[in-house]
Design a protein around this motif. Structure first.
Motif, PDB file in Angstrom:
ATOM      1  N   CYS A  20       1.061  -0.558  -0.146  1.00  0.00           N
ATOM      2  CA  CYS A  20       0.056   0.018  -0.225  1.00  0.00           C
ATOM      3  C   CYS A  20       0.545   1.084  -0.470  1.00  0.00           C
ATOM      4  CB  CYS A  20      -0.455  -0.021   1.570  1.00  0.00           C
ATOM      5  SG  CYS A  20      -1.766   1.567   1.586  1.00  0.00           S
ATOM      6  N   CYS A  46       0.194   3.444   4.021  1.00  0.00           N
ATOM      7  CA  CYS A  46       1.029   2.054   5.177  1.00  0.00           C
ATOM      8  C   CYS A  46       1.792   1.951   4.770  1.00  0.00           C
ATOM      9  CB  CYS A  46      -0.033   2.165   5.852  1.00  0.00           C
ATOM     10  SG  CYS A  46      -0.685   0.378   4.916  1.00  0.00           S
ATOM     11  N   CYS A  53      -4.245   0.765  -0.177  1.00  0.00           N
ATOM     12  CA  CYS A  53      -5.364  -0.664   0.530  1.00  0.00           C
ATOM     13  C   CYS A  53      -6.712   0.206   1.378  1.00  0.00           C
ATOM     14  CB  CYS A  53      -4.487  -1.429   1.854  1.00  0.00           C
ATOM     15  SG  CYS A  53      -4.583  -0.316   3.626  1.00  0.00           S
ATOM     16  N   CYS A  98      -6.572   2.360   4.298  1.00  0.00           N
ATOM     17  CA  CYS A  98      -6.254   4.102   4.197  1.00  0.00           C
ATOM     18  C   CYS A  98      -6.822   4.714   2.375  1.00  0.00           C
ATOM     19  CB  CYS A  98      -4.526   3.961   3.344  1.00  0.00           C
ATOM     20  SG  CYS A  98      -3.494   3.063   3.719  1.00  0.00           S
TER      21      CYS A  98
HETATM   22 ZN   LIG Z   1      -2.828   1.012   3.703  1.00  0.00          ZN
END
Ligand SMILES: [Zn+2]
Length: 250
Positions: free
Chosen positions: A156, A159, A179, A182
């Motif tokens: 991702c 993050c 992801c 997020c």
């Molecule tokens: Zn993420």
């Protein structure tokens, strides 16, 4: 004037004046080279059938420093793709790939990895019942990878967490993935774990093995290929012509 000799693939050719042709080669040692083949349009040309598209040849050329066009001295056929090149889909596919290559790679910039990759794709396309859509995808992927343009779809982008095998993630405007945790708004395009497996397989397998691997995954391959085309368009600053737009003349 120095004489160079290198293995090459014939990418494109154009008529020039009454008897000559301009031929674009992807050479192993000198990258993309454009040259004049004097007398190539004459019936009894010394080049014979060695300038057929997507043939592999041993090329000798002279180059004047200040000139972009080289003088083609001799072309010896190493491997003909003549039978495959009688198929419109083969010609469309490789004309499209030749166009991508000449758009992304500057002339006289050697790239042996890319050369070997295109050569392997042509060889794979010569096999019976070749999966040309998978080979197009494969070439797009490697063109981006070797140019350093391929996004990292294992994580991702926000993050930095590694995505699990079956996780679906959103494709951002910059082509990175984020992801579900997020994500702030719903995106139109997502990639599933299965898409990312295809992406990973393309980077691990040879072109023929990948074509076999992807034979029942046509739709997903096309979806990822659509993203690749948008990345390539960003890189070259113009729309990528679709492979179907290459008219075939016999
Ligand atoms: Zn993420």
């Amino acid at each position: 004037m120095p004489l160079f000799e290198t293995e090459s693939l014939v990418l494109k050719s154009y008529n020039l004046a009454e008897a000559d042709r301009i031929v674009v080669f992807f050479t192993r040692d000198h990258g993309i080279v454009r040259g004049v083949a004097k007398g190539a349009r004459r019936l009894k040309s010394r080049f014979g059938s060695s300038l057929e598209l997507f043939s592999r040849v041993q090329l000798e050329f002279f180059q004047k420093e200040e000139r972009e066009l080289v003088n083609i001295q001799q072309v010896d056929l190493l491997r003909s793709s003549f039978d495959s090149a009688s198929s419109p889909e083969f010609l469309q596919t490789f004309s499209y790939l030749a166009d991508l290559l000449t758009a992304v790679v500057p002339p006289h910039d050697p790239n042996e990895k890319l050369y070997r990759m295109l050569k392997a794709c042509i060889d794979a396309a010569d096999l019976p019942d070749a999966n040309l859509a998978a080979l197009r995808f494969y070439f797009e992927l490697w063109l981006l990878k070797l140019g350093g343009y391929l996004p990292n779809w294992n994580i991702c982008d926000i993050c930095k967490r590694e995505l699990s095998e079956d996780e679906t993630a959103d494709v951002q405007a910059d082509f990175h993935l984020i992801c579900a945790n997020c994500r702030r708004s719903r995106n139109r395009q997502v990639l599933t774990g299965s898409h990312r497996q295809i992406f990973a397989a393309g980077q691990k397998l040879g072109p023929a093995e990948f074509a076999e691997f992807a034979k029942d995954l046509t739709e997903q391959v096309a979806e990822i290929s659509g993203i690749f085309k948008r990345i390539i368009s960003n890189v070259i600053g113009r729309e990528v012509a679709s492979e179907k737009s290459f008219a075939v003349n016999f």
